[in-house]
Design a protein around this motif. Structure first.
Motif, PDB file in Angstrom:
ATOM      1  N   PRO A  70       0.834  -1.206   0.000  1.00  0.00           N
ATOM      2  CA  PRO A  70       0.000   0.000   0.000  1.00  0.00           C
ATOM      3  C   PRO A  70       0.869   1.258   0.000  1.00  0.00           C
ATOM      4  O   PRO A  70       1.894   1.322   0.677  1.00  0.00           O
ATOM      5  N   ALA A  71       0.427   2.246  -0.757  1.00  0.00           N
ATOM      6  CA  ALA A  71       1.168   3.504  -0.825  1.00  0.00           C
ATOM      7  C   ALA A  71       0.840   4.377   0.373  1.00  0.00           C
ATOM      8  O   ALA A  71      -0.217   4.257   0.998  1.00  0.00           O
ATOM      9  N   SER A  72       1.756   5.277   0.669  1.00  0.00           N
ATOM     10  CA  SER A  72       1.540   6.282   1.696  1.00  0.00           C
ATOM     11  C   SER A  72       1.750   7.654   1.082  1.00  0.00           C
ATOM     12  O   SER A  72       2.199   7.784  -0.074  1.00  0.00           O
ATOM     13  N   SER A  73       1.456   8.689   1.850  1.00  0.00           N
ATOM     14  CA  SER A  73       1.626  10.042   1.341  1.00  0.00           C
ATOM     15  C   SER A  73       3.082  10.323   0.963  1.00  0.00           C
ATOM     16  O   SER A  73       3.339  11.174   0.106  1.00  0.00           O
ATOM     17  N   ALA A  74       4.024   9.603   1.564  1.00  0.00           N
ATOM     18  CA  ALA A  74       5.434   9.793   1.226  1.00  0.00           C
ATOM     19  C   ALA A  74       5.744   9.351  -0.199  1.00  0.00           C
ATOM     20  O   ALA A  74       6.784   9.723  -0.757  1.00  0.00           O
ATOM     21  N   ILE A 109       4.847   8.543  -7.302  1.00  0.00           N
ATOM     22  CA  ILE A 109       3.686   8.109  -8.081  1.00  0.00           C
ATOM     23  C   ILE A 109       3.420   9.074  -9.227  1.00  0.00           C
ATOM     24  O   ILE A 109       3.182   8.644 -10.369  1.00  0.00           O
ATOM     25  N   ARG A 110       3.459  10.375  -8.955  1.00  0.00           N
ATOM     26  CA  ARG A 110       3.265  11.355 -10.032  1.00  0.00           C
ATOM     27  C   ARG A 110       4.286  11.144 -11.149  1.00  0.00           C
ATOM     28  O   ARG A 110       3.957  11.257 -12.340  1.00  0.00           O
ATOM     29  N   THR A 111       5.513  10.847 -10.764  1.00  0.00           N
ATOM     30  CA  THR A 111       6.577  10.665 -11.752  1.00  0.00           C
ATOM     31  C   THR A 111       6.327   9.433 -12.604  1.00  0.00           C
ATOM     32  O   THR A 111       6.491   9.459 -13.836  1.00  0.00           O
ATOM     33  N   VAL A 112       5.929   8.322 -11.982  1.00  0.00           N
ATOM     34  CA  VAL A 112       5.617   7.109 -12.748  1.00  0.00           C
ATOM     35  C   VAL A 112       4.474   7.373 -13.722  1.00  0.00           C
ATOM     36  O   VAL A 112       4.527   6.973 -14.894  1.00  0.00           O
ATOM     37  N   LEU A 113       3.428   8.049 -13.262  1.00  0.00           N
ATOM     38  CA  LEU A 113       2.303   8.356 -14.148  1.00  0.00           C
ATOM     39  C   LEU A 113       2.762   9.196 -15.333  1.00  0.00           C
ATOM     40  O   LEU A 113       2.376   8.932 -16.483  1.00  0.00           O
ATOM     41  N   SER A 128      -5.167  14.526  -7.837  1.00  0.00           N
ATOM     42  CA  SER A 128      -5.949  13.289  -7.756  1.00  0.00           C
ATOM     43  C   SER A 128      -5.188  12.229  -6.973  1.00  0.00           C
ATOM     44  O   SER A 128      -5.778  11.481  -6.178  1.00  0.00           O
ATOM     45  N   VAL A 129      -3.882  12.145  -7.212  1.00  0.00           N
ATOM     46  CA  VAL A 129      -3.063  11.194  -6.459  1.00  0.00           C
ATOM     47  C   VAL A 129      -3.185  11.474  -4.968  1.00  0.00           C
ATOM     48  O   VAL A 129      -3.388  10.560  -4.151  1.00  0.00           O
ATOM     49  N   ASP A 130      -3.089  12.742  -4.583  1.00  0.00           N
ATOM     50  CA  ASP A 130      -3.193  13.102  -3.172  1.00  0.00           C
ATOM     51  C   ASP A 130      -4.544  12.680  -2.598  1.00  0.00           C
ATOM     52  O   ASP A 130      -4.624  12.175  -1.459  1.00  0.00           O
ATOM     53  N   ARG A 131      -5.612  12.877  -3.354  1.00  0.00           N
ATOM     54  CA  ARG A 131      -6.941  12.524  -2.872  1.00  0.00           C
ATOM     55  C   ARG A 131      -7.094  11.013  -2.746  1.00  0.00           C
ATOM     56  O   ARG A 131      -7.684  10.523  -1.775  1.00  0.00           O
ATOM     57  N   TYR A 132      -6.570  10.257  -3.697  1.00  0.00           N
ATOM     58  CA  TYR A 132      -6.676   8.797  -3.600  1.00  0.00           C
ATOM     59  C   TYR A 132      -5.839   8.269  -2.448  1.00  0.00           C
ATOM     60  O   TYR A 132      -6.227   7.298  -1.782  1.00  0.00           O
ATOM     61  N   LEU A 133      -4.709   8.877  -2.196  1.00  0.00           N
ATOM     62  CA  LEU A 133      -3.916   8.455  -1.042  1.00  0.00           C
ATOM     63  C   LEU A 133      -4.666   8.703   0.261  1.00  0.00           C
ATOM     64  O   LEU A 133      -4.500   7.964   1.238  1.00  0.00           O
ATOM     65  N   VAL A 167      -4.598   2.857  -3.012  1.00  0.00           N
ATOM     66  CA  VAL A 167      -3.446   3.013  -3.899  1.00  0.00           C
ATOM     67  C   VAL A 167      -2.415   1.944  -3.553  1.00  0.00           C
ATOM     68  O   VAL A 167      -1.966   1.849  -2.402  1.00  0.00           O
ATOM     69  N   LEU A 168      -2.054   1.162  -4.544  1.00  0.00           N
ATOM     70  CA  LEU A 168      -1.047   0.117  -4.388  1.00  0.00           C
ATOM     71  C   LEU A 168       0.126   0.469  -5.286  1.00  0.00           C
ATOM     72  O   LEU A 168      -0.068   0.876  -6.439  1.00  0.00           O
ATOM     73  N   VAL A 169       1.333   0.322  -4.759  1.00  0.00           N
ATOM     74  CA  VAL A 169       2.518   0.592  -5.567  1.00  0.00           C
ATOM     75  C   VAL A 169       3.354  -0.671  -5.710  1.00  0.00           C
ATOM     76  O   VAL A 169       3.308  -1.571  -4.868  1.00  0.00           O
ATOM     77  N   ALA A 170       4.114  -0.706  -6.796  1.00  0.00           N
ATOM     78  CA  ALA A 170       5.112  -1.747  -7.029  1.00  0.00           C
ATOM     79  C   ALA A 170       6.482  -1.120  -6.805  1.00  0.00           C
ATOM     80  O   ALA A 170       6.770  -0.045  -7.333  1.00  0.00           O
ATOM     81  N   ARG A 171       7.309  -1.798  -6.025  1.00  0.00           N
ATOM     82  CA  ARG A 171       8.647  -1.283  -5.726  1.00  0.00           C
ATOM     83  C   ARG A 171       9.698  -2.248  -6.269  1.00  0.00           C
ATOM     84  O   ARG A 171       9.593  -3.462  -6.093  1.00  0.00           O
TER      85      ARG A 171
END
Length: 214
Positions: A9-13, A18-22, A53-58, A63-67
């Motif tokens: 799960p993603a966090s606000s950090a 996330i913006r960069t990946v998008l 939008s990213v901030d609101r979904y967080l 929001v799930l991220v791949a690391r």
């Protein structure tokens, strides 16, 4: 497969990553090419537009991220029908788009996107708004793992899921995951075609109170 990639799960950090990946993944997306035609500034404009939008979904979505070696290389962001209100904060996605393109052009783009609202499911469903993987890691099943994890969460809540895409290359991918075409709309003369797909829902249904957004 990418065994060295982990999902969590993603966090606000993670917001900036996330913006960069998008921005990287959507550089050639037909919607972004149509809405943000300047290739020299498209990635920055995309990150700026989608950032709120990213901030609101967080805050209120899923929001799930791949690391990959702790670096965020993929993301799936879902809007949930039972989520609470989004934080009342600036900037807003529509406000950023107006600042980037002018109010008239921004309203034209947002009105075109809202034309797909009638293709949303009739019943509450989780909406996959963003799925993105860094271009150099695409084709390694990272996107599949991200979507399947989200579907599993939705299934556990007895909810269907849906999404919209303007990239025809994505359609076989989503159909393999069990999505069914619900309909399509052309966003503007000469513009991209937005196809809406449902999973676990009646594709003929509609719900005008739900919106499809970029």
């Amino acid at each position: 497969m990418a065994p060295d990639v982990v999902l969590d799960p993603a966090s606000s950090a993670d917001a900036a990553a996330i913006r960069t990946v998008l921005a990287h993944a959507y550089r050639t997306n037909p919607l972004m090419v149509w809405a943000l035609p300047d290739t020299a500034t498209r990635e920055d404009a995309c990150a700026a537009w989608l950032g709120p939008s990213v901030d609101r979904y967080l805050a209120v979505g899923r929001v799930l991220v791949a690391r990959h070696h702790e670096r965020v290389v993929g993301v799936a962001a879902w809007r949930l029908p039972a989520a609470g209100p989004a934080p009342d904060s600036l900037p807003t996605p529509s406000g950023v788009l107006a600042a980037l393109l002018g109010r008239a052009r921004a309203e034209e783009i947002l009105a075109a996107l809202s034309s797909a609202a009638s293709l949303a499911p009739a019943q509450p469903a989780d909406y996959l708004n963003y799925l993105a993987v860094e271009p150099e890691l695409q084709g390694r099943s990272i996107g599949t793992r991200l979507v399947e994890a989200g579907i599993a969460d939705s299934d556990s809540a007895a909810l269907g899921t849906y999404l919209g895409t303007t990239d025809p290359r994505n359609l076989p991918f989503y159909r393999r995951l069990g999505y069914v075409d619900a309909g399509a709309t052309t966003l503007a003369p000469g513009g991209p075609v937005l196809t809406v797909l449902h999973r676990g829902q009646d594709p003929a249904g509609s719900a005008n109170h739900m919106t499809v957004s970029p």
